[in-house]
Design an enzyme around this catalytic site. Structure first.
Site, PDB file in Angstrom:
ATOM      1  N   GLU A 138      10.304   1.080  10.364  1.00 34.63           N
ATOM      2  CA  GLU A 138      11.291   2.135  10.135  1.00 34.63           C
ATOM      3  C   GLU A 138      10.560   3.448  10.375  1.00 34.63           C
ATOM      4  OE1 GLU A 138      12.874   4.930   9.208  1.00 34.63           O
ATOM      5  OE2 GLU A 138      13.395   4.507   7.116  1.00 34.63           O
TER       6      GLU A 138
ATOM      7  N   GLU B  21       9.772  15.035  15.389  1.00 31.53           N
ATOM      8  CA  GLU B  21      10.107  14.946  13.971  1.00 31.53           C
ATOM      9  C   GLU B  21       9.210  15.896  13.184  1.00 31.53           C
ATOM     10  OE1 GLU B  21       9.260  11.227  11.768  1.00 31.53           O
ATOM     11  OE2 GLU B  21      11.286  11.425  10.980  1.00 31.53           O
TER      12      GLU B  21
ATOM     13  N   LYS C 142       0.847  -1.203   0.000  1.00 27.07           N
ATOM     14  CA  LYS C 142       0.000   0.000   0.000  1.00 27.07           C
ATOM     15  C   LYS C 142       0.880   1.249   0.000  1.00 27.07           C
ATOM     16  CE  LYS C 142      -1.938   2.751   3.057  1.00 27.07           C
ATOM     17  NZ  LYS C 142      -1.932   4.008   2.281  1.00 27.07           N
TER      18      LYS C 142
ATOM     19  N   CYS D  28      13.561  10.576   6.577  1.00 28.08           N
ATOM     20  CA  CYS D  28      13.530   9.969   7.913  1.00 28.08           C
ATOM     21  C   CYS D  28      14.855  10.196   8.645  1.00 28.08           C
ATOM     22  CB  CYS D  28      13.196   8.496   7.821  1.00 28.08           C
ATOM     23  SG  CYS D  28      14.219   7.603   6.663  1.00 28.08           S
TER      24      CYS D  28
HETATM   25  P1  NAP Z   1       1.951   7.905   8.298  1.00 38.37           P
HETATM   26  O1  NAP Z   1       0.568   8.260   8.656  1.00 38.37           O
HETATM   27  O2  NAP Z   1       2.772   7.139   9.250  1.00 38.37           O
HETATM   28  O3  NAP Z   1       1.880   7.136   6.886  1.00 38.37           O
HETATM   29  C1  NAP Z   1       2.730   6.109   6.456  1.00 38.37           C
HETATM   30  C2  NAP Z   1       1.905   5.006   5.820  1.00 38.37           C
HETATM   31  O4  NAP Z   1       1.090   4.344   6.788  1.00 38.37           O
HETATM   32  C3  NAP Z   1       0.938   5.495   4.762  1.00 38.37           C
HETATM   33  O5  NAP Z   1       0.880   4.567   3.715  1.00 38.37           O
HETATM   34  C4  NAP Z   1      -0.350   5.571   5.546  1.00 38.37           C
HETATM   35  O6  NAP Z   1      -1.485   5.607   4.764  1.00 38.37           O
HETATM   36  C5  NAP Z   1      -0.264   4.331   6.372  1.00 38.37           C
HETATM   37  N1  NAP Z   1      -1.139   4.300   7.549  1.00 38.37           N
HETATM   38  C6  NAP Z   1      -1.645   5.348   8.242  1.00 38.37           C
HETATM   39  N2  NAP Z   1      -2.394   4.907   9.280  1.00 38.37           N
HETATM   40  C7  NAP Z   1      -2.373   3.555   9.231  1.00 38.37           C
HETATM   41  C8  NAP Z   1      -2.942   2.525  10.031  1.00 38.37           C
HETATM   42  N3  NAP Z   1      -3.695   2.798  11.107  1.00 38.37           N
HETATM   43  N4  NAP Z   1      -2.711   1.235   9.699  1.00 38.37           N
HETATM   44  C9  NAP Z   1      -1.933   0.946   8.645  1.00 38.37           C
HETATM   45  N5  NAP Z   1      -1.377   1.870   7.847  1.00 38.37           N
HETATM   46  C10 NAP Z   1      -1.578   3.167   8.135  1.00 38.37           C
HETATM   47  O7  NAP Z   1       2.732   9.192   7.907  1.00 38.37           O
HETATM   48  P2  NAP Z   1       2.095  10.514   7.260  1.00 38.37           P
HETATM   49  O8  NAP Z   1       0.733  10.790   7.789  1.00 38.37           O
HETATM   50  O9  NAP Z   1       2.196  10.368   5.816  1.00 38.37           O
HETATM   51  O10 NAP Z   1       3.105  11.607   7.830  1.00 38.37           O
HETATM   52  C11 NAP Z   1       3.002  12.065   9.172  1.00 38.37           C
HETATM   53  C12 NAP Z   1       4.361  12.190   9.791  1.00 38.37           C
HETATM   54  O11 NAP Z   1       4.992  10.923   9.794  1.00 38.37           O
HETATM   55  C13 NAP Z   1       5.347  13.059   9.035  1.00 38.37           C
HETATM   56  O12 NAP Z   1       5.214  14.402   9.284  1.00 38.37           O
HETATM   57  C14 NAP Z   1       6.655  12.500   9.518  1.00 38.37           C
HETATM   58  O13 NAP Z   1       7.012  13.039  10.757  1.00 38.37           O
HETATM   59  C15 NAP Z   1       6.376  11.058   9.675  1.00 38.37           C
HETATM   60  N6  NAP Z   1       6.861  10.279   8.521  1.00 38.37           N
HETATM   61  C16 NAP Z   1       7.996   9.560   8.651  1.00 38.37           C
HETATM   62  C17 NAP Z   1       8.467   8.827   7.582  1.00 38.37           C
HETATM   63  C18 NAP Z   1       9.710   8.018   7.643  1.00 38.37           C
HETATM   64  O14 NAP Z   1      10.295   7.682   6.617  1.00 38.37           O
HETATM   65  N7  NAP Z   1      10.153   7.613   8.797  1.00 38.37           N
HETATM   66  C19 NAP Z   1       7.794   8.834   6.374  1.00 38.37           C
HETATM   67  C20 NAP Z   1       6.601   9.570   6.276  1.00 38.37           C
HETATM   68  C21 NAP Z   1       6.162  10.266   7.363  1.00 38.37           C
HETATM   69  P3  NAP Z   1      -2.021   7.059   4.303  1.00 38.37           P
HETATM   70  O15 NAP Z   1      -0.920   7.711   3.564  1.00 38.37           O
HETATM   71  O16 NAP Z   1      -3.155   6.761   3.441  1.00 38.37           O
HETATM   72  O17 NAP Z   1      -2.364   7.814   5.555  1.00 38.37           O
END
Ligand code: NAP
Ligand code: MG
Length: 493
Positions: free
Chosen positions: A257, A389, A182, A291
């Site tokens: 990660e 972060e 996904k 990240c």
């Molecule tokens: P996120 O919510 O953690 O999204 C990452 C992935 O997880 C997306 O594919 C997301 O889907 C999915 N997801 C969300 N809720 C889920 C659940 N309950 N069960 C399973 N999968 C789920 O990150 P984001 O909202 O895109 O970003 C928020 C913050 O996360 C950023 O500001 C940053 O601090 C952090 N982040 C960190 C990394 C990293 O590489 N470590 C990468 C991205 C973001 P959807 O996209 O459809 O919500």
């Protein structure tokens, strides 16, 4: 013009069991170009029914059919063909990636090439998964066999869309697993383009399924699904924790990660010019949406004023602009949500510390989710901008007196993904390397990432390692086989 733009919006379909399909509910959601704030495509909105279809396809492909009979050599060949196809389509993929994510085209080109390299690497590794003979003290042959874990649910973020898909899919395919991937809701397009290469490369239906949808309605049911054996997740710490809990019910294998708040540490004896460039590159590459971003910049007091001044002066010259222009060094943030989030941290920073550069959105650009590269200094390590972060181009510069203080501040975070040290004193650098609690430590550089080397975090940055031989380990089980060589088996009864 508006209607013309509208009619140009492409509708993608998602990929289940070797076919491009709509979602069960026939619903679509828009994908936004963050530099124009306009809709650039639509993708299916998968719900639980679609998750069930995709997992059923992956389960069936793992349990029966052609895939379990496919040799390691042939899995390797499929991966090489996928790499070749990515290289052939690189220009198109880079353009889609750049437009969809906002990253500069030049960076997108690197990412696409890296994705191809990842498929090549694991293409070679498919035939290097070895079992072993265990020296048991009996007249027996004891073996350990390595076998694929089964169905893997793979959930990825929006900052490196196709590259993150490659890091997940390539080792899983090499190991003989099947997958349901996904992509992030914001950036599903290159993964769907890639789906079109799978059958041509000879991958049987159901081995890789790519479904688009939202975290709550698509990601969550995928992670809970009882027929999924392993979850591989990259993203935020909060979602990572929820995934670990959800996976517990059926004891799925989990790798996480989860990002960080990585220190980039500058000693006074570092080469000054390289240090300034290293500080900027460490925190501003990919708009800071990384990240491993070096978002805490620790600087030795004797060079601190000069460092803040030089870094800020250079930050102000970074060229922001449309991601597809080759001169652009920083594009827009990925989405309105991310823009609002980073803007709120810019405002918070003004209360918590002193502003040296940026601090808002660029005055010269009126459209798109652009924010200025922003530098705060005199930041206390306990401030929120030093602990949370931000995932945007916001740096927190923190002074330190000596090596001991640098180390204490560097490790004072719940995260432990990465760190970097800049010094010409090899002994000092190596003392720091040993004492830093982080999964990746760079010396006199920050951010280079290689498929041959392990990637992953300590502490709340997660667990498990991607890339290299470590990456395929996470998709393998170990089976003990005992072959009795006595005529009569040993027994009590
Ligand atoms: P996120 O919510 O953690 O999204 C990452 C992935 O997880 C997306 O594919 C997301 O889907 C999915 N997801 C969300 N809720 C889920 C659940 N309950 N069960 C399973 N999968 C789920 O990150 P984001 O909202 O895109 O970003 C928020 C913050 O996360 C950023 O500001 C940053 O601090 C952090 N982040 C960190 C990394 C990293 O590489 N470590 C990468 C991205 C973001 P959807 O996209 O459809 O919500
Ligand atoms: Mg999200």
């Amino acid at each position: 013009m508006a209607s013309e733009a509208k009619s140009a919006v492409r509708r993608y379909r998602m990929y289940i069991n070797g076919e491009f399909v709509e979602s069960a509910g026939k619903k679509y959601f828009p994908v936004i170009d963050p530099s124009t704030e306009e809709i650039m495509a639509e993708v299916p909105e998968a719900n639980e029914e679609d998750v069930n279809r995709a997992v059923a396809a992956a389960r069936a492909a793992f349990d029966s059919g052609a895939w379990p009979q496919t040799t390691a050599q042939d899995r390797g060949r499929i991966l090489f063909r996928l790499a070749e196809r990515i290289r052939k389509e690189a220009a198109k993929l880079a353009e889609v990636e750049s437009r969809n994510s906002g990253k500069p085209i030049v960076e997108a080109e690197y990412d696409i090439a890296d994705a191809a390299t990842c498929f090549e690497y694991y293409g070679g590794m498919a035939t290097k998964v070895l079992g072993q003979v265990n020296p048991v003290p009996d007249n027996a042959l004891s073996l350990s066999l390595r076998e694929p874990i089964g169905v893997a649910a793979q959930i990825i973020p929006w900052n490196y869309p196709l590259l993150m898909a490659a890091w997940k899919l390539a080792p899983a395919i090499a190991a003989g697993c099947t997958c349901v991937l996904k992509p992030a809701e914001q950036t599903p397009l290159t993964a769907l383009e890639f789906a079109g290469y799978l059958a041509d490369a000879g991958l049987p239906p159901g081995v890789v399924n790519i479904i688009t949808g939202f975290g709550e309605t698509c990601g969550a049911p995928l992670v809970k699904h009882p027929d999924v054996n392993k979850v591989a997740f990259t993203g935020s710490a909060s979602v990572g924790k929820a995934i670990m809990k959800a996976a517990a019910d059926t004891v799925k294998r989990v790798t996480l990660e989860l990002g960080g708040k990585s220190p980039n540490i500058f000693f006074a004896d570092a080469d000054f010019e390289s240090a300034i460039d290293g500080a900027l590159f460490g925190v501003f590459i990919n708009q800071g949406e990384v990240c491993s971003a070096g978002s805490r910049i620790l600087v030795e007091k004797s060079i601190y004023p000069k460092f803040v001044e030089a870094m800020s002066a250079k930050a102000k010259t970074i060229r922001l602009g449309p991601p597809l222009e080759r001169e652009t060094k920083m594009g827009p943030l990925v989405s309105k949500d991310q823009f609002d989030r980073v803007r709120s941290y810019q405002e918070l920073g003004k209360k918590e510390a002193k502003l040296a550069a940026g601090g808002g959105r660029p005055a010269s650009i009126s459209r798109g989710y652009y924010v200025e590269p922003t530098i705060f200094y005199d930041v206390d390590n306990s401030a929120r901008i030093a602990q949370e972060e931000i995932f945007g181009p916001v740096a927190a510069v923190i002074p330190f007196a000596d090596e001991a203080e640098a180390l204490r501040i560097a490790n004072a975070t719940p995260y432990g993904l990465a760190a970097a040290i800049w010094s010409r004193d090899i002994f000092k650098a190596l003392r720091m390397v040993k004492a830093l609690r982080a999964g990746i430590v760079w010396v006199n550089h920050m951010q280079p990432t290689y498929v041959e080397a392990p990637w992953g975090g300590y502490k709340q940055s997660g667990f498990g390692r991607e890339l290299g031989p470590w990456g395929i380990e996470e998709y393998l089980e170990t089976k003990q086989v005992h072959i009795n060589l006595n005529e009569q088996p040993i027994g009590w009864y």
